[in-house]
Write a protein that holds these residues in place. Structure first.
Motif, PDB file in Angstrom:
ATOM      1  N   MET A   1      42.557  51.166  27.835  1.00  0.00           N
ATOM      2  CA  MET A   1      43.461  50.117  28.297  1.00  0.00           C
ATOM      3  C   MET A   1      43.134  49.763  29.746  1.00  0.00           C
ATOM      4  O   MET A   1      42.802  50.629  30.546  1.00  0.00           O
ATOM      5  N   HIS A   2      43.263  48.475  30.078  1.00  0.00           N
ATOM      6  CA  HIS A   2      42.829  48.005  31.388  1.00  0.00           C
ATOM      7  C   HIS A   2      43.878  47.073  31.982  1.00  0.00           C
ATOM      8  O   HIS A   2      44.423  46.207  31.284  1.00  0.00           O
ATOM      9  N   THR A   3      44.157  47.251  33.270  1.00  0.00           N
ATOM     10  CA  THR A   3      45.127  46.430  33.984  1.00  0.00           C
ATOM     11  C   THR A   3      44.443  45.635  35.083  1.00  0.00           C
ATOM     12  O   THR A   3      43.634  46.186  35.841  1.00  0.00           O
ATOM     13  N   LEU A   4      44.757  44.346  35.163  1.00  0.00           N
ATOM     14  CA  LEU A   4      44.290  43.516  36.267  1.00  0.00           C
ATOM     15  C   LEU A   4      45.430  43.373  37.262  1.00  0.00           C
ATOM     16  O   LEU A   4      46.514  42.903  36.916  1.00  0.00           O
ATOM     17  N   ILE A   5      45.176  43.800  38.503  1.00  0.00           N
ATOM     18  CA  ILE A   5      46.165  43.701  39.579  1.00  0.00           C
ATOM     19  C   ILE A   5      45.702  42.605  40.530  1.00  0.00           C
ATOM     20  O   ILE A   5      44.643  42.720  41.149  1.00  0.00           O
ATOM     21  N   VAL A   6      46.478  41.540  40.627  1.00  0.00           N
ATOM     22  CA  VAL A   6      46.136  40.420  41.504  1.00  0.00           C
ATOM     23  C   VAL A   6      47.015  40.510  42.741  1.00  0.00           C
ATOM     24  O   VAL A   6      48.247  40.519  42.646  1.00  0.00           O
ATOM     25  N   VAL A   7      46.376  40.569  43.901  1.00  0.00           N
ATOM     26  CA  VAL A   7      47.108  40.699  45.158  1.00  0.00           C
ATOM     27  C   VAL A   7      46.791  39.508  46.048  1.00  0.00           C
ATOM     28  O   VAL A   7      45.633  39.073  46.134  1.00  0.00           O
ATOM     29  N   SER A   8      47.836  38.970  46.678  1.00  0.00           N
ATOM     30  CA  SER A   8      47.661  37.801  47.539  1.00  0.00           C
ATOM     31  C   SER A   8      48.278  38.086  48.907  1.00  0.00           C
ATOM     32  O   SER A   8      49.503  38.014  49.080  1.00  0.00           O
ATOM     33  N   HIS A   9      47.414  38.442  49.853  1.00  0.00           N
ATOM     34  CA  HIS A   9      47.825  38.650  51.246  1.00  0.00           C
ATOM     35  C   HIS A   9      46.557  38.648  52.090  1.00  0.00           C
ATOM     36  O   HIS A   9      45.573  39.315  51.739  1.00  0.00           O
ATOM     37  N   PRO A  10      46.538  37.905  53.205  1.00  0.00           N
ATOM     38  CA  PRO A  10      45.316  37.808  54.006  1.00  0.00           C
ATOM     39  C   PRO A  10      44.939  39.062  54.764  1.00  0.00           C
ATOM     40  O   PRO A  10      43.792  39.207  55.199  1.00  0.00           O
ATOM     41  N   ASN A  11      45.882  39.990  54.943  1.00  0.00           N
ATOM     42  CA  ASN A  11      45.625  41.200  55.730  1.00  0.00           C
ATOM     43  C   ASN A  11      45.415  42.396  54.796  1.00  0.00           C
ATOM     44  O   ASN A  11      46.366  42.851  54.159  1.00  0.00           O
ATOM     45  N   PRO A  12      44.199  42.928  54.730  1.00  0.00           N
ATOM     46  CA  PRO A  12      43.942  44.069  53.833  1.00  0.00           C
ATOM     47  C   PRO A  12      44.698  45.333  54.231  1.00  0.00           C
ATOM     48  O   PRO A  12      44.802  46.265  53.434  1.00  0.00           O
ATOM     49  N   GLN A  13      45.226  45.385  55.464  1.00  0.00           N
ATOM     50  CA  GLN A  13      45.993  46.547  55.921  1.00  0.00           C
ATOM     51  C   GLN A  13      47.499  46.373  55.685  1.00  0.00           C
ATOM     52  O   GLN A  13      48.290  47.217  56.106  1.00  0.00           O
ATOM     53  N   SER A  14      47.889  45.319  54.999  1.00  0.00           N
ATOM     54  CA  SER A  14      49.304  45.026  54.791  1.00  0.00           C
ATOM     55  C   SER A  14      49.925  45.972  53.783  1.00  0.00           C
ATOM     56  O   SER A  14      49.238  46.616  52.977  1.00  0.00           O
ATOM     57  N   LEU A  15      51.248  46.041  53.797  1.00  0.00           N
ATOM     58  CA  LEU A  15      51.965  46.827  52.802  1.00  0.00           C
ATOM     59  C   LEU A  15      51.725  46.259  51.406  1.00  0.00           C
ATOM     60  O   LEU A  15      51.675  47.014  50.425  1.00  0.00           O
ATOM     61  N   THR A  16      51.553  44.962  51.298  1.00  0.00           N
ATOM     62  CA  THR A  16      51.265  44.336  50.001  1.00  0.00           C
ATOM     63  C   THR A  16      50.020  44.958  49.373  1.00  0.00           C
ATOM     64  O   THR A  16      50.023  45.318  48.188  1.00  0.00           O
ATOM     65  N   HIS A  17      48.967  45.103  50.162  1.00  0.00           N
ATOM     66  CA  HIS A  17      47.739  45.721  49.657  1.00  0.00           C
ATOM     67  C   HIS A  17      47.944  47.203  49.359  1.00  0.00           C
ATOM     68  O   HIS A  17      47.401  47.722  48.379  1.00  0.00           O
ATOM     69  N   ALA A  18      48.721  47.881  50.185  1.00  0.00           N
ATOM     70  CA  ALA A  18      48.982  49.307  49.950  1.00  0.00           C
ATOM     71  C   ALA A  18      49.746  49.502  48.647  1.00  0.00           C
ATOM     72  O   ALA A  18      49.467  50.442  47.887  1.00  0.00           O
ATOM     73  N   VAL A  19      50.682  48.618  48.359  1.00  0.00           N
ATOM     74  CA  VAL A  19      51.440  48.698  47.112  1.00  0.00           C
ATOM     75  C   VAL A  19      50.519  48.470  45.915  1.00  0.00           C
ATOM     76  O   VAL A  19      50.591  49.190  44.909  1.00  0.00           O
ATOM     77  N   ALA A  20      49.642  47.476  46.016  1.00  0.00           N
ATOM     78  CA  ALA A  20      48.699  47.217  44.925  1.00  0.00           C
ATOM     79  C   ALA A  20      47.811  48.427  44.669  1.00  0.00           C
ATOM     80  O   ALA A  20      47.554  48.806  43.517  1.00  0.00           O
ATOM     81  N   ALA A  21      47.337  49.067  45.750  1.00  0.00           N
ATOM     82  CA  ALA A  21      46.486  50.246  45.604  1.00  0.00           C
ATOM     83  C   ALA A  21      47.243  51.407  44.967  1.00  0.00           C
ATOM     84  O   ALA A  21      46.686  52.149  44.137  1.00  0.00           O
ATOM     85  N   GLU A  22      48.525  51.573  45.319  1.00  0.00           N
ATOM     86  CA  GLU A  22      49.324  52.657  44.740  1.00  0.00           C
ATOM     87  C   GLU A  22      49.488  52.460  43.234  1.00  0.00           C
ATOM     88  O   GLU A  22      49.449  53.429  42.459  1.00  0.00           O
ATOM     89  N   ILE A  23      49.670  51.225  42.811  1.00  0.00           N
ATOM     90  CA  ILE A  23      49.792  50.953  41.378  1.00  0.00           C
ATOM     91  C   ILE A  23      48.508  51.348  40.668  1.00  0.00           C
ATOM     92  O   ILE A  23      48.522  52.023  39.634  1.00  0.00           O
ATOM     93  N   ALA A  24      47.379  50.925  41.221  1.00  0.00           N
ATOM     94  CA  ALA A  24      46.084  51.236  40.598  1.00  0.00           C
ATOM     95  C   ALA A  24      45.858  52.732  40.512  1.00  0.00           C
ATOM     96  O   ALA A  24      45.409  53.257  39.481  1.00  0.00           O
ATOM     97  N   HIS A  25      46.171  53.449  41.586  1.00  0.00           N
ATOM     98  CA  HIS A  25      45.918  54.887  41.634  1.00  0.00           C
ATOM     99  C   HIS A  25      46.880  55.683  40.747  1.00  0.00           C
ATOM    100  O   HIS A  25      46.570  56.815  40.361  1.00  0.00           O
ATOM    101  N   SER A  26      48.020  55.081  40.422  1.00  0.00           N
ATOM    102  CA  SER A  26      49.037  55.809  39.651  1.00  0.00           C
ATOM    103  C   SER A  26      48.898  55.627  38.144  1.00  0.00           C
ATOM    104  O   SER A  26      49.601  56.294  37.376  1.00  0.00           O
ATOM    105  N   LEU A  27      48.016  54.742  37.722  1.00  0.00           N
ATOM    106  CA  LEU A  27      47.813  54.555  36.289  1.00  0.00           C
ATOM    107  C   LEU A  27      47.258  55.831  35.677  1.00  0.00           C
ATOM    108  O   LEU A  27      46.255  56.371  36.149  1.00  0.00           O
ATOM    109  N   PRO A  28      47.880  56.344  34.642  1.00  0.00           N
ATOM    110  CA  PRO A  28      47.386  57.583  34.035  1.00  0.00           C
ATOM    111  C   PRO A  28      46.068  57.357  33.303  1.00  0.00           C
ATOM    112  O   PRO A  28      45.842  56.307  32.700  1.00  0.00           O
TER     113      PRO A  28
END
Length: 209
Positions: free
Chosen positions: A1-28
């Motif tokens: 199974m595969h998930t596409l996570i689309v993130v929209s924020h110009p700053n890669p250090q933003s909390l938005t990007h950190a949240v997207a990364a946490e979702i990806a890393h938490s997938l079992p």
């Protein structure tokens, strides 16, 4: 199974990007994820004459649109992570949807008025990060307006079930750590909310505290 996570924020250090990364890393395991960083990838959100031609069935999708559709075709679930700008999507993410979710691919409108929804296989998870308080959203009806335009106006129109919809606010207890904890919880639960795992209910709205 595969998930596409689309993130929209110009700053890669933003909390938005950190949240997207946490979702990806938490997938079992063995669930996999791909993060589409629209800003870093330079996606052009502007509608062109070629885009309009596609939606009146008079042309083929531009190469960048076709690439996004192919990326979505490989996904079993879609996650959108974005800051709330003027009580909606950022323009970049809205433009991505406008260009990629085309007539004939995401939906099919027929001359007799019938509508064929073509994305029933793709559960969607919405994760918005806002700066106002929940009281402000409730007092002005912003939350309801966002749900109407995004969940009903976009995804229900295409048949894509909204499996979860979460609003994370700076006024939440424990923020920003609470936002990252919510992201981890969503990542862990995504496989449980695939069409193969259950019959999806009406859109589930969550407020993470």
């Amino acid at each position: 199974m595969h998930t596409l996570i689309v993130v929209s924020h110009p700053n890669p250090q933003s909390l938005t990007h950190a949240v997207a990364a946490e979702i990806a890393h938490s997938l079992p395991a063995p669930h996999t994820a791909d993060i589409a960083d629209l800003a870093a990838e330079g996606f052009d959100p502007r509608i062109t004459a070629a885009d309009i031609a596609v939606n009146i069935k008079a042309g083929q999708p531009p190469a960048d649109v076709l690439a996004e559709q192919q990326r979505l075709a490989r996904a079993d679930a879609l996650v959108l992570v974005y800051p709330v700008y003027w009580w909606s999507f950022p323009a970049l993410l809205k433009g991505w949807i406008e260009r990629v979710f085309t007539q004939g691919w995401a939906y099919e409108e027929h001359a007799n008025g019938t509508l064929v929804k073509k994305l029933g296989h793709l559960p969607v998870h919405l994760l918005a990060l806002g700066g106002a308080t929940l009281r402000t959203y409730a007092r002005h009806g912003y939350f309801g307006a966002m749900r109407t335009q995004i969940e009903h106006g976009i995804f229900d129109y295409c048949g894509a079930p909204v499996a979860s919809s979460t609003l994370l606010l700076a006024s939440d207890d424990g923020y920003p750590d609470s936002a990252l904890a919510s992201a981890r919880d969503i990542g862990r639960r995504i496989p449980e909310m695939l069409p193969s795992a259950l019959s999806l209910p009406a859109p589930l709205l969550q407020r993470q505290q």
